[in-house]
Write a protein that holds these residues in place. Structure first.
Motif, short mmCIF file in Angstrom:
data_model
loop_
_atom_site.label_atom_id
_atom_site.label_comp_id
_atom_site.label_asym_id
_atom_site.label_seq_id
_atom_site.Cartn_x
_atom_site.Cartn_y
_atom_site.Cartn_z
N GLY A 41 -5.44 1.87 -2.22
CA GLY A 41 -5.91 3.24 -2.36
C GLY A 41 -4.86 4.24 -2.80
N ASP B 221 -7.73 -3.31 2.44
CA ASP B 221 -7.81 -2.09 1.63
C ASP B 221 -6.43 -1.47 1.48
OD1 ASP B 221 -10.30 -1.42 0.46
OD2 ASP B 221 -11.14 -1.21 2.47
N PRO C 119 -11.82 -5.57 -2.14
CA PRO C 119 -11.72 -4.36 -1.31
C PRO C 119 -12.19 -3.13 -2.08
CG PRO C 119 -9.55 -5.01 -2.10
CD PRO C 119 -10.49 -6.12 -2.47
N GLN C 120 -12.79 -2.20 -1.35
CA GLN C 120 -13.29 -0.98 -1.98
C GLN C 120 -12.16 -0.15 -2.59
OE1 GLN C 120 -16.58 0.00 -2.48
NE2 GLN C 120 -16.83 -2.16 -1.90
N SER C 121 -10.94 -0.31 -2.07
CA SER C 121 -9.82 0.47 -2.60
C SER C 121 -9.46 0.08 -4.03
CB SER C 121 -8.59 0.32 -1.70
OG SER C 121 -8.22 -1.04 -1.57
N SER D 162 0.81 -1.22 0.00
CA SER D 162 0.00 0.00 0.00
C SER D 162 0.85 1.27 0.00
CB SER D 162 -0.92 0.01 1.22
OG SER D 162 -0.17 0.07 2.42
#
Length: 705
Positions: free
Chosen positions: A165, A162, A185-187, A141
């Motif tokens: 992002g 996540d 994951p929303q990311s 990340s």
């Protein structure tokens, strides 16, 4: 003709030049941290001969052109070792390679977890077609410049956190052919540059709507457990593969289009059409959504009131509304009492929460306020207690992954038959130990079995038992969090250190045996029902800063399906041919073997010795009552610094514990008393100075650990 005057200066110049050459050759032209990181990698890869030029220490990767290494000046910039049949792991110092932009270790036989810390400024990482386990490291990340990540064809598992992002440059991501689970994951929605995404042949679930707004050109989500509908925005992708999922049939329900969904430049609709259709259709959809939201809000409010009414009627008594007080029993820590016997002004006098009558709710069932006899109430009480019996904090999976570097192999501090133990380091300096239980050891492999296990461990509180600080049961992970003991295990002190680098004095050895015996005594004779440890060995005796023992793995005996495999050679009592044959007296035998390790400094089983000496218990037991033989058995690391009478008493206790017949072995309370006398004998000798070594070297502080 210039030899006369120019000779000395020329010689001096030549000497300086040669000296500089030597210094440069010694120092090397590669940055020191890069050299160190590659040395660690070479050792972790089992020092393969195929890596020509590489060394396990020192060297000059840039100057000597190590295989697969490219440099820019003194910095390593590329590591390309694909398809070389490499084994082992990558190492744990990759974060030192700050100039590496290209890491390719694909198509080898690498195992273990992917290191938590990869080269922080990498643009291209390819670890595909290996046998890596664990999860996708969260440190990815932070790699904001990453453009290519390929982790396909490994054995990665667990949910994706996540972590995507801050990866705006990532154009290629391949996680296919692993065992990854959970929803996407929303990311993922932040991957604004992604062109190719391969997720096939995993165990992903949920919808893929989060991918709708991405500028994808290649998408493969085959053979997962996805549900719902494939978003219309994705259907225009030329290379789209979605087979092997549980897609819903029929037309998809209307949904609001995410902002920026038209990344692929679809211009099929004119501006006029957009405005007309948007104003008409969207207004209708929005009105429907608003109606649904209002309905859900009202329904939720009603359910909330119902739940509050139900809770209040279960746990509170309103003497004013009920009229005469009705008998109602509650359970305190020791026995049952009747509230009718409680004084009116006592703290047990409580009120029921009132519920507005305007809602028209039905009154609760009448039996909520009736009295229960002891049997009925105890049944209800225990049923409720068993529904949530755990008295330990819950740790989040994300926090534990961060603290353990995504359960990196470099953080492993212990390895047992039920799972690995990892060192968890937090930003505030706190250090914990995290044991990851292999789900295959749970009877039905589900979380309920694990929670029952945690419930049992929670009641084991003793100064010489490693304290359980919490647990995590999330996304298929079953984790136990313990206090961390900085000095490691007794096994490490006795068998993995140099002969004189970490000597345990005789006093300390007796203290370790006594503390461990007290822990086992607590399990056997204080706990009700008694707890059989089933895995007493020196590796499960941890030492704190003062070298006091803490027995670990307590309460995990229910996980063991194969006793011989769990204990390891040398610790199992003769009767332990199956788990059902294991008894409290089998623990006593294993403890006796640990005492033999303390006495002799030898491994419980050593295949390098002659056959008659391989099993420590078989070799040592016949000699425990022979004074001359006993003196020869003592650990050489003690250098003769021990009181002979204390040693003799210690040997007597061992002889009782390792008897072949279980019924003749003493209970642990008797072992504790015998070791107390042994410790007192040591103290008397230390004060009187009457025994060899006691007056010369009796205090632990004389040794340097």
């Amino acid at each position: 003709m210039f030899a006369g005057p120019a000779g000395p200066s020329a010689v001096a110049f030549l000497g300086v030049f040669l000296l500089l050459r030597v210094l440069v050759s010694v120092r090397g032209s590669t940055d020191g941290p890069d050299v160190s990181a590659l040395n660690v990698m070479y050792n972790s890869l089992n020092s393969p001969s195929s890596l020509t030029g590489w060394t396990s220490s020192g060297g000059d990767p840039c100057g000597q052109r190590w295989k697969g290494i490219k440099c820019s000046g003194p910095s390593v910039t590329e590591i390309k070792l694909s398809g070389l049949g490499l084994t082992g792991s990558i190492g744990y110092q990759l974060s030192s390679l700050t100039s590496v932009t290209h890491l390719d270790m694909s198509m080898n036989n690498l195992r273990g977890d992917i290191p938590y810390q990869l080269p922080p400024n990498a643009l291209h990482i390819n670890l595909a077609r290996n046998s890596f386990t664990g999860g996708v490291p969260y440190s990815i990340s932070q790699m904001t410049d990453l453009t290519y990540l390929n982790l396909a064809n490994n054995q990665l598992s667990g949910q994706l956190t996540d972590m995507f992002g801050k990866l705006p440059s990532l154009t290629f991501l391949d996680l296919s052919y692993n065992q990854l689970t959970g929803d996407l994951p929303q990311s993922f929605g932040s991957l604004s540059s992604i062109k190719t995404l391969h997720l096939q042949n995993n165990q992903f679930t949920g919808k893929i709507d989060v991918l709708a707004a991405l500028p994808l050109e290649n998408l493969n989500v085959q053979n997962n457990h996805f549900t719902g509908w494939v978003p219309d925005e994705l259907k225009g992708i030329d290379n789209l593969q979605t087979q092997g999922n549980s897609w819903s049939s029929g037309p998809a329900p209307p949904r609001s289009t995410p902002r920026g969904a038209n990344h692929r430049g679809d211009s099929s609709g004119s501006e006029d059409n957009s405005s007309k259709e948007g104003n008409g259709t969207n207004s209708g959809v929005n009105g429907a959504i608003a109606g649904i939201v209002i309905f859900v809000f009202i329904l939720g409010l009603v359910l909330l009131v119902l739940a509050k009414r139900r809770r209040s009627s279960s746990h509170y008594i309103d003497e004013e509304n009920l009229g005469p007080a009705r008998p109602f029993t509650y359970l305190d820590s020791n026995n049952f009492k009747d509230l009718t016997s409680v004084e009116p002004n006592s703290s047990a006098h409580v009120k029921m929460l009132s519920t507005p009558s305007s809602f028209g709710l039905k009154p609760p069932p009448s039996d909520r306020h009736r009295s229960f006899n002891d049997t009925e109430f105890a049944s209800k009480f225990h049923a409720k207690r068993n529904a949530n019996p755990i008295d330990a904090p819950v740790f989040s999976l994300m926090d534990l992954q961060t603290a353990t570097a995504s359960f990196s192999a470099s953080r492993i501090v212990g390895e047992g038959s039920t799972g690995h133990v990892y060192k968890a380091k937090y930003a505030d300096g706190k250090v914990l130990a995290v044991k990851r239980i292999d789900s295959s050891h749970l009877r039905s492999g589900n979380s309920e079995d694990f929670k029952n296990l945690v419930s049992g461990i929670c009641r084991l509180h003793h100064p010489n038992i490693t304290e359980l600080l919490g647990y995590c049961c999330e996304s298929g992970h079953h984790l136990l969090v313990y206090e961390f003991q900085k000095n490691g295990s007794l096994h490490e002190f006795l068998h993995l250190s140099d002969e004189y680098s970490k000597p345990l004095t005789w006093d300390t050895r007796v203290r370790i045996a006594l503390g461990t015996a007290r822990a086992v005594e607590f399990l056997h004779e204080t706990c009700s029902p008694p707890v059989i440890h089933k895995n007493i060995k020196s590796a499960n005796i941890l030492l704190n800063a003062e070298l006091n023992p803490h027995l670990t793995d307590c309460g995990l005996g229910v996980l063991y399906s194969d006793t011989k495999r769990n204990l390891g050679p040398g610790y199992s009592a003769p009767e332990c041919t199956s788990p059902s044959a294991y008894t409290l007296k089998s623990d006593v035998y294993s403890f006796g073997v640990v005492m033999l390790e303390l006495l002799t400094g030898r491994m419980p089983f050593d295949s390098s010795k002659s056959r008659s000496e391989q099993s420590l218990a078989c070799w040592a037991t016949p000699q425990l009552h022979d004074i001359d033989a006993l003196a020869k058995m003592v650990d050489p690391a003690l250098r003769g610094l021990y009181p002979p009478k204390s040693l003799s008493r210690f040997a007597d206790v061992i002889a009782l514990c390792v008897q072949s017949e279980p019924e003749f072995r003493p209970p642990m309370s008797e072992v504790v008393q015998a070791l107390l006398r042994c410790e007192q004998r040591t103290s008397l000798n230390r004060r009187g100075g009457g025994d060899l070594g006691a007056s010369r070297r009796s205090d632990d502080s004389d040794y340097h650990y």
